[in-house]
Scaffold this active site. Structure first.
Site, mmCIF file in Angstrom:
data_model
loop_
_atom_site.group_PDB
_atom_site.id
_atom_site.type_symbol
_atom_site.label_atom_id
_atom_site.label_comp_id
_atom_site.label_asym_id
_atom_site.label_seq_id
_atom_site.Cartn_x
_atom_site.Cartn_y
_atom_site.Cartn_z
ATOM 1 N N LYS A 179 31.838 20.131 -10.962
ATOM 2 C CA LYS A 179 32.296 19.498 -10.037
ATOM 3 C C LYS A 179 33.812 19.499 -10.425
ATOM 4 O O LYS A 179 33.805 18.666 -11.392
ATOM 5 C CB LYS A 179 31.533 18.397 -9.638
ATOM 6 C CG LYS A 179 32.365 17.666 -8.357
ATOM 7 C CD LYS A 179 31.546 16.198 -8.180
ATOM 8 C CE LYS A 179 32.022 15.509 -7.328
ATOM 9 N NZ LYS A 179 31.420 14.123 -6.989
ATOM 10 N N LYS A 224 30.973 22.879 -7.475
ATOM 11 C CA LYS A 224 31.707 22.313 -6.198
ATOM 12 C C LYS A 224 33.051 22.041 -6.601
ATOM 13 O O LYS A 224 33.341 21.479 -7.511
ATOM 14 C CB LYS A 224 30.824 20.721 -6.162
ATOM 15 C CG LYS A 224 31.459 19.991 -5.119
ATOM 16 C CD LYS A 224 30.631 18.725 -4.828
ATOM 17 C CE LYS A 224 31.563 17.948 -3.732
ATOM 18 N NZ LYS A 224 30.888 16.612 -3.743
#
Length: 328
Positions: free
Chosen positions: A198, A251
């Site tokens: 992420k 992400k």
């Protein structure tokens, strides 16, 4: 012309064009992120996320029912507490009367076949808006942070969540959560999906508007990954695999297709998720509204690129649209 130069014969028909992809988009590939607030009757438009709302638990039947009928298979829940007292350890995160646990129970009752994932993070519930507990100097205090995240994960699993998905990026939290699930006899009943790679992205703005999760000071660059950190992302993916993650996630998605591809190589035996985040979704809408391209065409192009890179699961606000588009 040399025989080997001729490629167009292989994709001259719509059906043969579809055969050129190793994998096709399907409805079951899409997981729908939804925002649940602590006003049970809420249906509040999120201005920066076209077509999305904050929902109260009393609205879930009318909101989700038509989507389930169209083929919705999974959701991921994000709590948006507006009427609680936040503190330094994120106590409201697993409040039995809070929005997430209430929503889990409601959805399990209303739609028994719908797969429920829960985002696990503390930022929406802490008074400071950071994703973990803090030292006195404002830096992350890792050990109590991962213990608190594990506690929240177990309580979501006990409430009936099929999957817990820690998005906090604290070091060691996957191992701590997996061990807590084992100790609670829930490890074989609840999937652990890790936001492994992420990145500290500029694409989270609309989400932070929706969830009220912006930090009250500083930023998250000391725990989310630097956008240039390909090697760190690979190491994080390998770490989370070793610590017991059942699903690996990248992400955001579109700017990090190379990381999705790396993850597919590093974790070939794991399902691979990617999150088409709020800024990506808003960007596609904004371009379409400006006449730059057709919305549906670009929605397909972006998500198909994620599948091409290796994703097998896409978290996307376009999910309701694809339930219609993939029917055609």
């Amino acid at each position: 012309m040399d025989i080997s130069s001729i490629l167009q014969g292989g994709y001259q028909h719509p059906l043969s064009r579809s055969w050129q992809g190793r994998r096709q988009l399907t409805k079951s590939m899409f997981m729908y992120p939804i925002f649940i607030t602590d006003d049970p009757d809420a249906s509040v438009v999120i201005a920066s996320l076209p077509g999305q709302r904050r929902w109260g638990v009393n609205q879930l039947e009318s909101f989700l029912g038509p989507l389930v009928e169209k083929g919705l298979k999974s959701v991921i829940l994000f709590g948006v507490p507006l009427n609680c007292e936040k503190d330094g350890r994120g106590t409201p995160a697993d409040d039995p009367s809070g929005p997430v646990i209430q929503a889990i129970k409601k959805i399990r009752f209303l739609f028994p076949s719908l797969y429920i994932a829960c985002d696990v993070c503390l930022c929406e519930y802490t008074s400071h808006g950071h994703c973990g507990l803090l030292h006195a100097d404002g830096t992350i205090n890792t050990k109590p942070s991962v213990l608190r995240l594990a506690e929240v994960s177990v309580n979501y699993a006990k409430a009936g969540a099929h999957c817990v998905a820690p998005s906090d990026m604290m070091d060691g939290r996957i191992k701590a959560i997996k061990q807590a699930l084992i100790d609670s006899d829930l490890a074989s009943k609840c999937t652990l999906m890790s936001y492994s790679a992420k990145f500290a992205s500029a694409l989270y703005g609309p989400f932070r508007d929706a969830a009220g999760s912006a930090p009250s000071f500083g930023d998250r660059k000391c725990y989310q990954l630097p956008p240039t950190a390909k090697g760190l992302a690979r190491r994080a993916i390998q770490r989370d695999m070793a610590e017991g993650a059942d699903i690996i996630m990248v992400k955001p998605a579109l700017p990090y297709l190379d990381i999705i591809s790396d993850a597919a190589q590093l974790a070939p035996d794991h399902p691979l998720a990617c999150y088409q985040v709020s800024g990506e979704f808003a960007m596609v809408h904004a371009g379409a509204a400006a006449g730059v391209y057709d919305l549906r065409t670009m929605a397909f192009e972006t998500t198909e690129s994620m599948v091409r890179a290796g994703a097998t699961l896409i978290l996307s606000y376009f999910t309701p649209d694809f339930l219609d588009w993939l029917e055609a």
